[in-house]
Design an enzyme around this catalytic site. Structure first.
Site, mmCIF file in Angstrom:
data_model
loop_
_atom_site.group_PDB
_atom_site.id
_atom_site.type_symbol
_atom_site.label_atom_id
_atom_site.label_comp_id
_atom_site.label_asym_id
_atom_site.label_seq_id
_atom_site.Cartn_x
_atom_site.Cartn_y
_atom_site.Cartn_z
ATOM 1 N N ILE A 12 2.197 -21.288 -20.254
ATOM 2 C CA ILE A 12 3.391 -21.861 -19.632
ATOM 3 C C ILE A 12 2.996 -23.284 -19.267
ATOM 4 C CG2 ILE A 12 5.022 -21.740 -17.716
ATOM 5 C CD1 ILE A 12 4.687 -18.683 -17.807
ATOM 6 N N ARG A 21 -2.111 -24.419 -4.946
ATOM 7 C CA ARG A 21 -0.851 -24.821 -4.321
ATOM 8 C C ARG A 21 -0.455 -23.900 -3.175
ATOM 9 N NH1 ARG A 21 3.040 -28.391 -6.239
ATOM 10 N NH2 ARG A 21 2.572 -29.422 -8.201
ATOM 11 N N TYR A 77 2.247 -20.852 2.229
ATOM 12 C CA TYR A 77 2.286 -21.237 3.640
ATOM 13 C C TYR A 77 2.015 -20.062 4.568
ATOM 14 C CZ TYR A 77 3.377 -23.356 8.075
ATOM 15 O OH TYR A 77 3.273 -23.791 9.376
ATOM 16 N N LYS A 119 1.079 -15.464 -14.986
ATOM 17 C CA LYS A 119 0.760 -16.852 -15.307
ATOM 18 C C LYS A 119 -0.436 -17.194 -14.437
ATOM 19 C CE LYS A 119 2.464 -21.610 -14.887
ATOM 20 N NZ LYS A 119 3.553 -22.491 -14.363
ATOM 21 N N THR A 145 7.749 -24.893 -10.696
ATOM 22 C CA THR A 145 7.215 -26.014 -9.923
ATOM 23 C C THR A 145 7.542 -27.336 -10.598
ATOM 24 O OG1 THR A 145 5.384 -24.620 -9.189
ATOM 25 C CG2 THR A 145 5.132 -26.993 -8.908
ATOM 26 N N TYR A 201 2.855 -15.299 -10.709
ATOM 27 C CA TYR A 201 2.319 -16.654 -10.851
ATOM 28 C C TYR A 201 1.250 -16.851 -9.787
ATOM 29 C CZ TYR A 201 2.271 -21.804 -11.228
ATOM 30 O OH TYR A 201 1.906 -23.105 -11.387
#
Length: 296
Positions: free
Chosen positions: A207, A142, A111, A165, A48, A137
């Site tokens: 991370i 997000r 989405y 993560k 990202t 992740y």
């Protein structure tokens, strides 16, 4: 885990851009050397923070290939290859492996999202088609999609699904995940502000966005915790928390790229739709960097 992908601090590295929006590979090489020379334990490309969402497939593969070549086995290279299209994520993951990446980082579908059973199908499909470790992740702020502890337990059965993560902010859920998965799943913090907490619970590192501007400090904070010196590590976490928060005062990676530019790197602008910081926000960022003695 017997052979973790890395321990310590992995930088979610920014992708420097020229003013016309093209990738500045010369400066990217400089950033990679800056990171490795200052103790960073792994490089995460095309995450990202690296603006992968606005990269073409060709650019994505070019950045991974360049990273692998420039790093030259000095530290592990982890390639961001996630997508909300399972077939494309699998294709990109296979290409990353062929290009020499040591592991992949795969964000949950966004989405269109999916159910927990859909997450299991999605990740197992990708993991079946590669021979390098996968880091899941989980960043529901997000993506709108959250991996539940019971889902982690099922995914951790796959030999190629090695780590997560974790950036859902729910420490209680993470405790349940760690209890269910044991040594079958390594945990890395996906939030700088929780890095110490997660490592003190048995996580293997972070991370990090913060590591872009303070690679040595981030490495040291993680090394202290991993070596059992929780007091000193927590003191560092507390000391840098204001700066860590400042790097998320606008949409990532807007503030960190602005900070890198202030440090003298030529990281350029973010690609649209990301916009420059407001004058007020930029001034606050500068003041924060000055407070920490990072710039004059």
């Amino acid at each position: 885990m017997a052979n973790p992908i890395f321990k310590g601090s992995a930088v979610a590295i920014v992708t420097p851009m020229n003013q016309d929006g093209s990738i500045n590979y010369e400066e990217y090489g400089r950033l990679i050397d800056f990171q490795i020379n200052n103790g960073t334990d792994a490089i995460v490309a095309c995450g990202t923070t690296g603006e992968s969402a606005t990269m073409s497939k060709e650019e994505h593969c070019d950045v991974i290939a360049y990273t692998v070549k420039k790093v030259a086995k000095r530290v592990p290279v982890i390639a961001g290859t996630g997508s909300n299209d399972t077939l494309f994520a699998a294709e990109l993951s296979k290409e990353a492996e062929e290009l020499g990446a040591d592991a992949i980082l795969s964000v949950t579908p966004y989405y269109n999202k999916t159910s927990q059973s859909g997450l299991i199908r999605h990740y197992n499909y990708i993991a079946d088609r590669i021979h390098i470790p996968m880091i899941l992740y989980n960043v529901p702020s997000r993506t709108g999609c959250n991996i539940k502890p019971e889902t982690y337990a099922e995914l951790a059965k796959h030999p190629n699904i090695a780590a997560t993560k974790e950036a859902n902010g729910d420490i209680s859920a993470l405790v349940r995940t760690m209890a269910l998965c044991g040594d079958n799943l390594a945990v890395y913090s996906g939030e700088d502000s929780q890095a110490f907490s997660i490592v003190s619970m048995g996580g293997l590192g972070v991370i990090s966005v913060f590591a872009n501007i303070c690679p040595r400090e981030c490495h040291e904070m993680m090394a202290l915790a991993l070596n059992g010196d929780f007091k000193k590590s927590f003191e560092m976490q507390k000391y840098y928390i204001e700066l860590m928060d400042m790097l998320f005062s606008d949409v990532n990676p807007i503030p960190v790229k602005a900070a890198m530019n202030l440090l003298g790197f030529q990281c350029g602008p973010c690609r649209m739709p990301l916009a420059p910081m407001t004058e007020k926000g930029f001034a606050a960022l500068k003041d924060c960097l000055k407070k920490y003695g990072i710039i004059q």
